[in-house]
Design a protein around this motif. Structure first.
Motif, PDB file in Angstrom:
ATOM      1  N   TRP A 136       0.519  32.840   0.306  1.00  0.00           N
ATOM      2  CA  TRP A 136       0.633  31.819  -0.740  1.00  0.00           C
ATOM      3  C   TRP A 136      -0.647  31.000  -0.846  1.00  0.00           C
ATOM      4  O   TRP A 136      -1.143  30.738  -1.948  1.00  0.00           O
ATOM      5  CB  TRP A 136       1.818  30.909  -0.432  1.00  0.00           C
ATOM      6  CG  TRP A 136       1.938  29.739  -1.357  1.00  0.00           C
ATOM      7  CD1 TRP A 136       2.415  29.733  -2.628  1.00  0.00           C
ATOM      8  CD2 TRP A 136       1.534  28.392  -1.075  1.00  0.00           C
ATOM      9  NE1 TRP A 136       2.349  28.457  -3.161  1.00  0.00           N
ATOM     10  CE2 TRP A 136       1.812  27.614  -2.237  1.00  0.00           C
ATOM     11  CE3 TRP A 136       0.979  27.766   0.043  1.00  0.00           C
ATOM     12  CZ2 TRP A 136       1.539  26.259  -2.287  1.00  0.00           C
ATOM     13  CZ3 TRP A 136       0.708  26.416  -0.026  1.00  0.00           C
ATOM     14  CH2 TRP A 136       0.990  25.675  -1.178  1.00  0.00           C
ATOM     15  N   PHE A 137      -1.217  30.627   0.302  1.00  0.00           N
ATOM     16  CA  PHE A 137      -2.407  29.772   0.300  1.00  0.00           C
ATOM     17  C   PHE A 137      -3.611  30.505  -0.287  1.00  0.00           C
ATOM     18  O   PHE A 137      -4.430  29.910  -0.996  1.00  0.00           O
ATOM     19  CB  PHE A 137      -2.711  29.321   1.731  1.00  0.00           C
ATOM     20  CG  PHE A 137      -3.835  28.332   1.832  1.00  0.00           C
ATOM     21  CD1 PHE A 137      -3.638  26.994   1.535  1.00  0.00           C
ATOM     22  CD2 PHE A 137      -5.106  28.739   2.218  1.00  0.00           C
ATOM     23  CE1 PHE A 137      -4.677  26.082   1.620  1.00  0.00           C
ATOM     24  CE2 PHE A 137      -6.155  27.838   2.311  1.00  0.00           C
ATOM     25  CZ  PHE A 137      -5.936  26.502   2.012  1.00  0.00           C
ATOM     26  N   TYR A 138      -3.760  31.818   0.002  1.00  0.00           N
ATOM     27  CA  TYR A 138      -4.909  32.589  -0.475  1.00  0.00           C
ATOM     28  C   TYR A 138      -4.596  33.407  -1.728  1.00  0.00           C
ATOM     29  O   TYR A 138      -5.367  34.300  -2.090  1.00  0.00           O
ATOM     30  CB  TYR A 138      -5.416  33.527   0.637  1.00  0.00           C
ATOM     31  CG  TYR A 138      -6.256  32.812   1.672  1.00  0.00           C
ATOM     32  CD1 TYR A 138      -7.619  32.626   1.483  1.00  0.00           C
ATOM     33  CD2 TYR A 138      -5.691  32.309   2.826  1.00  0.00           C
ATOM     34  CE1 TYR A 138      -8.399  31.970   2.424  1.00  0.00           C
ATOM     35  CE2 TYR A 138      -6.453  31.645   3.778  1.00  0.00           C
ATOM     36  CZ  TYR A 138      -7.799  31.481   3.567  1.00  0.00           C
ATOM     37  OH  TYR A 138      -8.573  30.829   4.508  1.00  0.00           O
ATOM     38  N   ASN A 139      -3.447  33.114  -2.364  1.00  0.00           N
ATOM     39  CA  ASN A 139      -3.070  33.797  -3.610  1.00  0.00           C
ATOM     40  C   ASN A 139      -3.028  35.317  -3.449  1.00  0.00           C
ATOM     41  O   ASN A 139      -3.312  36.060  -4.401  1.00  0.00           O
ATOM     42  CB  ASN A 139      -4.021  33.424  -4.755  1.00  0.00           C
ATOM     43  CG  ASN A 139      -3.888  31.976  -5.158  1.00  0.00           C
ATOM     44  OD1 ASN A 139      -2.779  31.457  -5.287  1.00  0.00           O
ATOM     45  ND2 ASN A 139      -5.005  31.298  -5.333  1.00  0.00           N
ATOM     46  N   ALA A 140      -2.727  35.788  -2.249  1.00  0.00           N
ATOM     47  CA  ALA A 140      -2.602  37.225  -1.957  1.00  0.00           C
ATOM     48  C   ALA A 140      -3.849  37.996  -2.367  1.00  0.00           C
ATOM     49  O   ALA A 140      -3.773  39.146  -2.815  1.00  0.00           O
ATOM     50  CB  ALA A 140      -1.362  37.801  -2.648  1.00  0.00           C
ATOM     51  N   ALA A 147      -0.589  39.915   6.150  1.00  0.00           N
ATOM     52  CA  ALA A 147      -1.102  39.358   4.896  1.00  0.00           C
ATOM     53  C   ALA A 147      -2.009  40.350   4.172  1.00  0.00           C
ATOM     54  O   ALA A 147      -1.857  40.590   2.963  1.00  0.00           O
ATOM     55  CB  ALA A 147      -1.852  38.056   5.179  1.00  0.00           C
ATOM     56  N   VAL A 148      -2.956  40.962   4.895  1.00  0.00           N
ATOM     57  CA  VAL A 148      -3.910  41.880   4.259  1.00  0.00           C
ATOM     58  C   VAL A 148      -3.215  43.151   3.780  1.00  0.00           C
ATOM     59  O   VAL A 148      -3.465  43.635   2.671  1.00  0.00           O
ATOM     60  CB  VAL A 148      -5.059  42.215   5.234  1.00  0.00           C
ATOM     61  CG1 VAL A 148      -5.936  43.326   4.664  1.00  0.00           C
ATOM     62  CG2 VAL A 148      -5.900  40.982   5.496  1.00  0.00           C
ATOM     63  N   SER A 149      -2.338  43.701   4.610  1.00  0.00           N
ATOM     64  CA  SER A 149      -1.664  44.952   4.234  1.00  0.00           C
ATOM     65  C   SER A 149      -0.804  44.755   2.986  1.00  0.00           C
ATOM     66  O   SER A 149      -0.851  45.564   2.049  1.00  0.00           O
ATOM     67  CB  SER A 149      -0.803  45.448   5.393  1.00  0.00           C
ATOM     68  OG  SER A 149      -1.589  45.759   6.514  1.00  0.00           O
ATOM     69  N   VAL A 150      -0.023  43.692   2.972  1.00  0.00           N
ATOM     70  CA  VAL A 150       0.844  43.448   1.820  1.00  0.00           C
ATOM     71  C   VAL A 150       0.013  43.146   0.575  1.00  0.00           C
ATOM     72  O   VAL A 150       0.301  43.666  -0.513  1.00  0.00           O
ATOM     73  CB  VAL A 150       1.822  42.292   2.126  1.00  0.00           C
ATOM     74  CG1 VAL A 150       2.556  41.866   0.861  1.00  0.00           C
ATOM     75  CG2 VAL A 150       2.818  42.714   3.192  1.00  0.00           C
ATOM     76  N   ALA A 151      -1.021  42.329   0.721  1.00  0.00           N
ATOM     77  CA  ALA A 151      -1.868  42.000  -0.434  1.00  0.00           C
ATOM     78  C   ALA A 151      -2.549  43.251  -0.985  1.00  0.00           C
ATOM     79  O   ALA A 151      -2.655  43.428  -2.211  1.00  0.00           O
ATOM     80  CB  ALA A 151      -2.907  40.954  -0.037  1.00  0.00           C
ATOM     81  N   SER A 152      -2.999  44.141  -0.096  1.00  0.00           N
ATOM     82  CA  SER A 152      -3.644  45.377  -0.542  1.00  0.00           C
ATOM     83  C   SER A 152      -2.642  46.292  -1.228  1.00  0.00           C
ATOM     84  O   SER A 152      -2.961  46.951  -2.228  1.00  0.00           O
ATOM     85  CB  SER A 152      -4.279  46.085   0.660  1.00  0.00           C
ATOM     86  OG  SER A 152      -4.978  47.234   0.248  1.00  0.00           O
ATOM     87  N   GLY A 153      -1.414  46.340  -0.700  1.00  0.00           N
ATOM     88  CA  GLY A 153      -0.381  47.138  -1.355  1.00  0.00           C
ATOM     89  C   GLY A 153      -0.079  46.624  -2.752  1.00  0.00           C
ATOM     90  O   GLY A 153       0.074  47.412  -3.703  1.00  0.00           O
ATOM     91  N   VAL A 154      -0.005  45.311  -2.897  1.00  0.00           N
ATOM     92  CA  VAL A 154       0.229  44.714  -4.214  1.00  0.00           C
ATOM     93  C   VAL A 154      -0.937  45.035  -5.153  1.00  0.00           C
ATOM     94  O   VAL A 154      -0.734  45.310  -6.345  1.00  0.00           O
ATOM     95  CB  VAL A 154       0.424  43.188  -4.081  1.00  0.00           C
ATOM     96  CG1 VAL A 154       0.417  42.519  -5.452  1.00  0.00           C
ATOM     97  CG2 VAL A 154       1.728  42.884  -3.348  1.00  0.00           C
ATOM     98  N   ASP A 155      -2.171  45.044  -4.632  1.00  0.00           N
ATOM     99  CA  ASP A 155      -3.331  45.415  -5.438  1.00  0.00           C
ATOM    100  C   ASP A 155      -3.178  46.811  -6.027  1.00  0.00           C
ATOM    101  O   ASP A 155      -3.523  47.067  -7.191  1.00  0.00           O
ATOM    102  CB  ASP A 155      -4.603  45.366  -4.576  1.00  0.00           C
ATOM    103  CG  ASP A 155      -5.359  44.065  -4.768  1.00  0.00           C
ATOM    104  OD1 ASP A 155      -4.855  43.195  -5.491  1.00  0.00           O
ATOM    105  OD2 ASP A 155      -6.443  43.909  -4.177  1.00  0.00           O
ATOM    106  N   ASN A 156      -2.680  47.754  -5.215  1.00  0.00           N
ATOM    107  CA  ASN A 156      -2.520  49.124  -5.692  1.00  0.00           C
ATOM    108  C   ASN A 156      -1.401  49.235  -6.718  1.00  0.00           C
ATOM    109  O   ASN A 156      -1.474  50.062  -7.630  1.00  0.00           O
ATOM    110  CB  ASN A 156      -2.268  50.060  -4.505  1.00  0.00           C
ATOM    111  CG  ASN A 156      -3.559  50.462  -3.813  1.00  0.00           C
ATOM    112  OD1 ASN A 156      -4.227  51.410  -4.215  1.00  0.00           O
ATOM    113  ND2 ASN A 156      -3.933  49.716  -2.777  1.00  0.00           N
ATOM    114  N   ILE A 157      -0.354  48.408  -6.565  1.00  0.00           N
ATOM    115  CA  ILE A 157       0.691  48.384  -7.590  1.00  0.00           C
ATOM    116  C   ILE A 157       0.110  47.877  -8.911  1.00  0.00           C
ATOM    117  O   ILE A 157       0.371  48.438  -9.986  1.00  0.00           O
ATOM    118  CB  ILE A 157       1.859  47.489  -7.132  1.00  0.00           C
ATOM    119  CG1 ILE A 157       2.573  48.117  -5.930  1.00  0.00           C
ATOM    120  CG2 ILE A 157       2.844  47.267  -8.271  1.00  0.00           C
ATOM    121  CD1 ILE A 157       3.657  47.240  -5.335  1.00  0.00           C
TER     122      ILE A 157
END
Length: 676
Positions: A376-380, A110-120
């Protein structure tokens, strides 16, 4: 892939590094940022503590890497922390580690994917509204790649990991050289001030210590995933332990160099980042709509010459990729650990099965579902998810290093006494593991104290629930094994006193006659047909037709004043068992198999309910006798073709019924059923 091809999936070190170490390597993209986010709660006042906190994280990383090198050499079977703790501290402590790690693997994804999306989003702010959709989509993509097998995922993920390492090292080297030459790059946020949060100004004494400890615990996210190599030793090529230990050393060196470089560059470029953009001072426009770039994005922009430079886009693309692919560490660690736990009967046995590509497919799918729901629950949102993170890792670190100390105590105290060289190495290793146990134990206390109320309580509760569940699963498997164990084979092989065969009938047609013929082939002591009287006229017609055909099997009719089918049949069968407990009753249910899904909707579920009830009755055997209709054996629908069915024009083999204990279809009445 065939089972014999498992050795072909073993990994060389160059592929093992991106597979098992992508998480700790990629964490340098956000570990420094997490330190700064906590320190800037008091404005810019406490940023001078950053180097000291970073140094403490580096020291901890060195201790943990050295400690886990001992683990992979002493326990090469792949259990990692779980095996170490179970062997040396007992099964209950081992399950604490296992539960903590399983929860933390989910958090890693969850954290890795959310952080990757942040950088995008830092590179393309217009995508901010699609944050959750992108995150869940990336989890699905990772799942698909991992289902193809470990080696294939390694090939797919190797390039982005090495590109990220190269990009970060070039950025750090370029930025520090410019600083030494007197042309220090400046971050886009260097001109902004930060207003302190109320209550976080002028901290001193215990309050200041707690702020620094909280910042340190956030920076410890740099250590997540370090233990994955110890869990994945069996995936390495031979010599497994040596290759795993070497890979861990390379991982530790690279992670430390990149983390130190990024932190130093953040201080040099004066990156100012906060948890709330409205606390930035000097900002023009609406603060609520201002999207802060990540630390790594600000550094790339400052060093490579702006947002439109090739270097900026290269590093942002590599960072986003490696952060998303860092979740692959969990996609390898979680299924391996779940497989070991399933083998030890602490998780469902299905998690121990390998899929078509020799990957632990069920574990991969379970991890993907859990991580997707969390995103989904934490909105990434990385800031919200990060509080659930690292707790499990440090629980694992602490208990595994304590277990290793007991391991070395046992080795050094063994009879006969070890050789002097072995004894010296054991004593050095014991000191390393003892220091690791103390240090990681202190960090665990710090993490609990600083993050518990911010959300870490959810990780604790999840681990406790998982621990209780695993104990319950083990009790079930143990009780089942004890109940099924054979103590007296002769007693179990005693033949029943009598076999009674019952064929359920609703009307006389080909499936009914086949069921009668099949039941007769068993040569039961007593054979009878059974029908339920739910309509007197239909029952009378059936009896007349039965007599007319002169079927040499008696037809028994049981009354059903309330038009039920299941209960009268079950009660009749149970009455036979009550009268003669040593008798075995075989119930034969004629059914026909259809070929279209919509045809299932045209029949009710009486056969299904009958089977589900009869299977709970001791001494009763339930047999489905299928009759395949033309629609189920169509040549243009091979996927729906029933076992043994042929194409048109081919000679049809003799029909053969089959046994099973799971319902295969549903009939409007017994004997008029529909298979699946």
């Amino acid at each position: 892939m065939r089972s014999e091809e498992l050795h072909e999936t073993l990994l060389p070190k160059r592929l093992a590094l991106p597979i098992f170490a992508s998480d700790p390597l990629s964490s340098v993209a956000y570990a420094t940022q997490e330190i700064l986010l906590v320190l800037t709660l008091g404005g810019l006042t406490y940023l001078h503590f950053t180097p000291w906190i970073a140094a403490a994280v580096v020291a901890l990383m060195a201790v943990v890497v050295l400690s886990y090198r001992q683990v992979v050499r002493a326990y090469p079977s792949g259990g990692g922390s779980y095996e170490v703790v179970s062997t040396n501290l007992g099964d209950s402590a081992g399950l604490v580690v296992a539960a903590s790690l399983l929860v933390d693997y989910v958090m890693t994804v969850a954290v890795s994917v959310a952080s990757g999306v942040d950088n995008i989003i830092s590179a393309v702010p217009e995508l901010a509204g699609y944050r959750v959709l992108m995150a869940v989509g990336f989890v699905a993509l990772l799942t698909g790649v991992n289902l193809r097998g470990v080696r294939e995922s390694g090939r797919a993920f190797a390039a982005p990991t090495y590109l990220f390492i190269t990009g970060v090292l070039i950025m750090v080297a370029t930025g520090l050289v410019r600083y030494l030459l007197g042309h220090a790059p400046a971050a886009e946020s260097a001109s902004f001030g930060i207003a302190a949060k109320p209550g976080d100004t002028g901290l001193a004494g215990f309050a200041l210590i707690m702020l620094c400890l909280r910042s340190f615990s956030s920076g410890c996210t740099a250590l997540t995933g370090v233990e994955a190599i110890s869990n994945g030793v069996p995936a390495f090529r031979k010599p497994k332990s040596k290759n795993a230990a070497s890979t861990m050393s390379v991982m530790g060196i690279l992670a430390v160099v990149m983390f130190v470089g990024v932190t130093a560059l953040a201080l040099v470029t004066k990156v100012h980042i906060t948890d709330d953009s409205c606390r930035l001072t000097g900002l023009t426009g609406d603060c609520a709509s201002y999207t802060q770039r990540t630390v790594i994005a600000q550094l790339a922009s400052a060093v490579f010459g702006g947002d439109h430079s090739v270097g900026f886009y290269f590093l942002q693309a590599a960072t986003a990729l490696v952060l998303i692919l860092a979740a692959n560490t969990a996609f390898n660690g979680f299924p391996l650990l779940a497989s070991i736990l399933a083998q030890h009967r602490y998780l469902p046995r299905q998690l121990h099965n390998r899929g078509d590509r020799l990957a632990f497919s069920n574990g991969i799918l379970a991890l993907a579902m859990a991580a997707g729901l969390l995103l989904w629950f934490y909105n990434a949102d990385v800031t919200s998810l990060i509080h659930l993170y690292i707790l499990g890792v440090f629980t694992s670190f602490t208990l595994s290093q304590t277990g290793m100390v007991r391991h070395w105590n046992r080795v050094l105290g063994a009879e006969p006494e070890p050789e002097p060289e072995v004894r010296r190495r054991g004593q050095v290793a014991r000191v390393i593991n003892a220091v690791g146990a103390v240090v990681t134990g202190l960090v665990l206390v710090i993490v609990l104290a600083t993050k518990f109320l911010q959300g870490a309580w959810l990780a604790v509760v999840s681990a406790v629930v998982l621990w209780v569940m695993m104990r319950g699963i083990r009790r079930h498997y143990d009780a089942t094994a004890a109940e099924l164990a054979v103590t007296d084979p002769n007693a179990e092989l005693v033949r029943p006193s009598r076999v009674v065969a019952i064929v359920l009938v609703s009307t006389i047609h080909k499936p009914t006659l086949r069921a009668l013929a099949y039941a007769r082939a068993f040569r039961p002591d007593h054979l009878e047909a059974l029908t339920v009287d739910v309509d007197r006229e239909q029952t009378a017609a059936l009896q007349g037709h039965w007599a007319q055909l002169d079927v040499d099997v008696p037809l028994k009719v049981i009354a059903s004043p309330y038009r039920e089918i299941t209960r009268p049949v079950v009660e009749y069968v149970r009455s036979i068992r009550r009268t003669s407990p040593r008798e075995v009753v075989g119930v034969f249910i004629p059914e026909y198999v259809v070929g279209h899904w919509w045809e299932h909707l045209l029949h009710n579920q009486s056969a299904l309910w009958l089977k589900s009830r009869l299977l709970f009755t001791p001494g009763v055997m339930v047999t489905s006798v299928p009759w395949q209709l033309t629609s189920s054996t169509r040549a243009d629908h091979p996927a729906r073709r029933a076992p043994g069915a042929t194409r048109r024009g081919e000679p049809a083999p003799p029909p053969h019924p089959h046994h099973h204990h799971r319902p295969v279809g549903h009939g409007s009445r017994p004997g008029d059923g529909q298979g699946s």
